[in-house]
Design a protein around this motif. Structure first.
Motif, short mmCIF file in Angstrom:
data_model
loop_
_atom_site.label_atom_id
_atom_site.label_comp_id
_atom_site.label_asym_id
_atom_site.label_seq_id
_atom_site.Cartn_x
_atom_site.Cartn_y
_atom_site.Cartn_z
N ILE A 1 0.86 -1.20 0.00
CA ILE A 1 0.00 0.00 0.00
C ILE A 1 0.89 1.24 0.00
CG2 ILE A 1 -1.77 1.30 1.24
CD1 ILE A 1 -2.70 -1.38 2.44
N SER A 2 0.83 1.97 -1.09
CA SER A 2 1.67 3.15 -1.22
C SER A 2 0.95 4.38 -0.70
CB SER A 2 2.06 3.36 -2.69
OG SER A 2 0.89 3.46 -3.49
N GLY A 3 1.73 5.35 -0.21
CA GLY A 3 1.16 6.61 0.25
C GLY A 3 0.96 7.54 -0.94
N ALA A 4 -0.04 8.38 -0.86
CA ALA A 4 -0.35 9.29 -1.96
C ALA A 4 -0.52 10.71 -1.42
CB ALA A 4 -1.63 8.85 -2.67
N ALA B 1 -23.10 2.59 -9.24
CA ALA B 1 -21.74 2.99 -8.88
C ALA B 1 -21.54 2.85 -7.38
CB ALA B 1 -21.48 4.43 -9.32
N THR B 2 -20.27 2.71 -6.97
CA THR B 2 -19.96 2.56 -5.55
C THR B 2 -18.98 3.65 -5.12
OG1 THR B 2 -18.15 1.02 -6.04
CG2 THR B 2 -20.32 0.08 -5.56
N GLN B 3 -19.00 3.94 -3.83
CA GLN B 3 -18.09 4.91 -3.23
C GLN B 3 -17.21 4.15 -2.24
OE1 GLN B 3 -18.22 8.47 -3.74
NE2 GLN B 3 -16.28 8.49 -2.65
N GLN B 4 -15.90 4.12 -2.49
CA GLN B 4 -15.00 3.39 -1.61
C GLN B 4 -14.45 4.32 -0.52
OE1 GLN B 4 -12.02 0.87 -3.31
NE2 GLN B 4 -13.31 0.22 -5.03
N THR B 5 -14.35 3.79 0.68
CA THR B 5 -13.83 4.55 1.81
C THR B 5 -12.86 3.68 2.60
OG1 THR B 5 -15.72 3.89 3.16
CG2 THR B 5 -15.88 6.02 2.04
N VAL B 6 -12.09 4.32 3.46
CA VAL B 6 -11.09 3.63 4.29
C VAL B 6 -11.24 4.09 5.74
CG1 VAL B 6 -8.63 3.36 4.78
CG2 VAL B 6 -9.44 3.31 2.42
N ARG B 7 -11.17 3.16 6.66
CA ARG B 7 -11.11 3.50 8.08
C ARG B 7 -9.63 3.58 8.46
NH1 ARG B 7 -15.76 -0.30 8.72
NH2 ARG B 7 -17.56 0.96 9.35
N TYR B 8 -9.14 4.80 8.56
CA TYR B 8 -7.71 5.00 8.74
C TYR B 8 -7.21 4.43 10.07
CZ TYR B 8 -6.56 7.78 4.64
OH TYR B 8 -6.31 8.19 3.35
N GLU B 9 -8.02 4.51 11.13
CA GLU B 9 -7.52 4.01 12.42
C GLU B 9 -7.25 2.52 12.36
OE1 GLU B 9 -11.87 3.13 12.68
OE2 GLU B 9 -10.62 4.71 11.84
N GLU B 10 -8.04 1.76 11.57
CA GLU B 10 -7.80 0.33 11.43
C GLU B 10 -6.61 0.06 10.51
OE1 GLU B 10 -10.97 -2.38 10.88
OE2 GLU B 10 -12.46 -1.10 11.84
N LEU B 11 -6.53 0.85 9.43
CA LEU B 11 -5.41 0.68 8.51
C LEU B 11 -4.08 0.98 9.20
CD1 LEU B 11 -4.51 0.08 5.59
CD2 LEU B 11 -4.75 2.53 5.12
N LEU B 12 -4.04 2.07 9.98
CA LEU B 12 -2.82 2.43 10.69
C LEU B 12 -2.51 1.45 11.81
CD1 LEU B 12 -3.19 6.32 10.82
CD2 LEU B 12 -1.82 4.93 9.25
N SER B 13 -3.55 0.86 12.40
CA SER B 13 -3.31 -0.17 13.41
C SER B 13 -2.61 -1.36 12.77
CB SER B 13 -4.63 -0.63 14.04
OG SER B 13 -5.20 0.40 14.81
N GLY C 1 -2.35 10.46 2.31
CA GLY C 1 -3.11 9.29 2.76
C GLY C 1 -2.98 8.16 1.78
N VAL C 2 -4.01 7.35 1.67
CA VAL C 2 -4.00 6.21 0.76
C VAL C 2 -5.22 6.30 -0.15
CG1 VAL C 2 -2.80 4.74 2.41
CG2 VAL C 2 -5.30 4.75 2.35
N ILE C 3 -5.19 5.51 -1.21
CA ILE C 3 -6.31 5.39 -2.13
C ILE C 3 -7.01 4.07 -1.84
CG2 ILE C 3 -7.04 5.38 -4.53
CD1 ILE C 3 -5.75 8.00 -3.55
N ALA C 4 -8.32 4.12 -1.67
CA ALA C 4 -9.07 2.91 -1.30
C ALA C 4 -8.88 1.79 -2.30
CB ALA C 4 -10.55 3.26 -1.15
N GLN C 5 -8.83 2.14 -3.60
CA GLN C 5 -8.64 1.09 -4.61
C GLN C 5 -7.27 0.42 -4.48
OE1 GLN C 5 -10.20 3.90 -5.07
NE2 GLN C 5 -12.06 3.54 -6.25
N THR C 6 -6.27 1.17 -3.99
CA THR C 6 -4.94 0.59 -3.77
C THR C 6 -4.99 -0.42 -2.64
OG1 THR C 6 -3.87 2.63 -4.52
CG2 THR C 6 -2.53 1.11 -3.22
N VAL C 7 -5.71 -0.07 -1.58
CA VAL C 7 -5.88 -0.99 -0.45
C VAL C 7 -6.60 -2.25 -0.93
CG1 VAL C 7 -6.94 -1.29 1.81
CG2 VAL C 7 -5.91 0.91 1.21
#
Length: 339
Positions: free
Chosen positions: A215-218, A289-301, A233-239
């Motif tokens: 997962i690369s930073g953007a 269509a869909t909207q992708q999101t990320v929960r950063y606290e879980e990703l950073l954990s 941050g990150v891109i949800a599609q990358t995750v």
């Protein structure tokens, strides 16, 4: 009297016939009936009196109904006059629209309101006394300084049933808090599936570490924001791609979310404005269509625990290299001493 045909017929008439009887079989019956003519006459007289009384009562009822109808008409007229007076006392241009909806075009709609707030349009509700220490909701319209805001005052804002604040399609632009957000983390509210780095979770840990490393930073700007500040941050599609590459279904993990996209549509009918939420489709017009999101606290954990394992691996390698170097140095020293 003859009843040969089933119908009583007088053959001779003379003297008092009240005691005479007639025997006949009523239509549809199997047994004959005998009745004295005197009794029949009395019954007819009684029925005649009853019919006359019923006619009198019916006439009285008609008169009463007419009076009631007249009274109802008068009451309706009085009600219409009262409504006209009420509408004249409260201008319809301020309170009622053409469809009779309660609106406020200028001024304010207030309930136990705070008189210190001044604006061109307000909606205010105070739990009591009208002070800022009460529970209150104040919506202030207009475009001037301090306007276009909603104020909420209370000692605690609680959610009776858990629901999200904002949606993927209609998110809040930000949140400013006095302290960090608390997340429910009690062991009694959780079922442990695995522990990252434990011996019984090795295969999953390896996949998660590899996914994290991919997962690369953007650095990016937000297309819907007028403030083109750079964000990191990150891109949800990358995750999503990083997890999928390791054979992991990203939807099994709460750090990545995909929500059907919708839009708000405003329509006006019969003078009333309605806002509805409708699906947004892809170019094919069929797939939503869909909207992708990320929960950063879980990703950073995930990142914290993966980096901890990386440091542990590096520390073990350094320890091994130091031990090897020490052993090599000791061997060399022994060789020189022997020589």
């Amino acid at each position: 009297m003859s009843t040969a045909t089933g119908t009583p017929v007088f053959v001779t008439v003379g003297g008092d016939a009240s005691a005479a009887t007639a025997t006949y079989t009523p239509s549809g019956a199997t047994d004959s009936t005998t009745i004295a003519l005197g009794d029949l006459a009395a019954s007819v007289a009684s029925n005649t009196t009853a019919v006359a009384a019923a006619a009198t009562n019916a006439s009285a009822a008609v008169t009463t109904a007419k009076a009631a109808s007249s009274a109802a008409t008068t009451a309706a007229s009085n009600a219409a006059s009262a409504l006209s007076v009420a509408n004249a006392a409260v201008p319809s241009t301020e309170i009622l629209d053409s469809s009779g909806n309660l609106v406020v075009k200028t001024g304010a709609l207030r309930l136990n309101y705070d008189t210190s707030v001044a604006a061109t349009a307000q909606v205010q509700f105070y739990s009591s006394g009208g002070t800022k220490t009460d529970g209150f909701l104040s919506c202030v319209g207009g475009t001037g300084a301090g306007n276009g805001q909603m104020w909420l005052g209370c000692s605690q804002l609680a959610c009776y049933a858990a629901f999200p604040l904002g949606t993927a399609t209609f998110p809040f632009s930000g949140a400013v808090l006095q302290s960090a957000v608390q997340v429910v983390s009690d062991i009694n509210d959780k079922t442990i599936v695995g522990t990252i780095g434990s011996s019984d979770y090795t295969a999953e840990t390896t996949k998660l570490r590899t996914a994290w490393a991919a997962i690369s930073g953007a650095v990016y700007t937000l297309n819907f924001s007028t403030n083109k500040r750079n964000h990191i941050g990150v891109i949800a599609q990358t995750v999503q791609a990083a997890f999928t590459a390791q054979g992991l279904d990203p939807s099994d993990y709460g750090l990545w979310c995909s929500t059907p996209k919708t839009r708000a549509v405003t329509s006006t009918a019969d003078g009333a404005t309605t806002i509805t939420e409708e699906p947004v489709y892809e170019a094919d017009g069929k797939t939503q269509a869909t909207q992708q999101t990320v929960r950063y606290e879980e990703l950073l954990s995930l990142g914290i625990f993966c980096e901890r394992l990386e440091r542990a691996d590096l520390a073990a390698r350094v320890t091994a290299l130091e031990a090897k170097s020490t052993a090599a140095t000791a061997t060399t020293s022994t060789a020189f001493t022997t020589a």
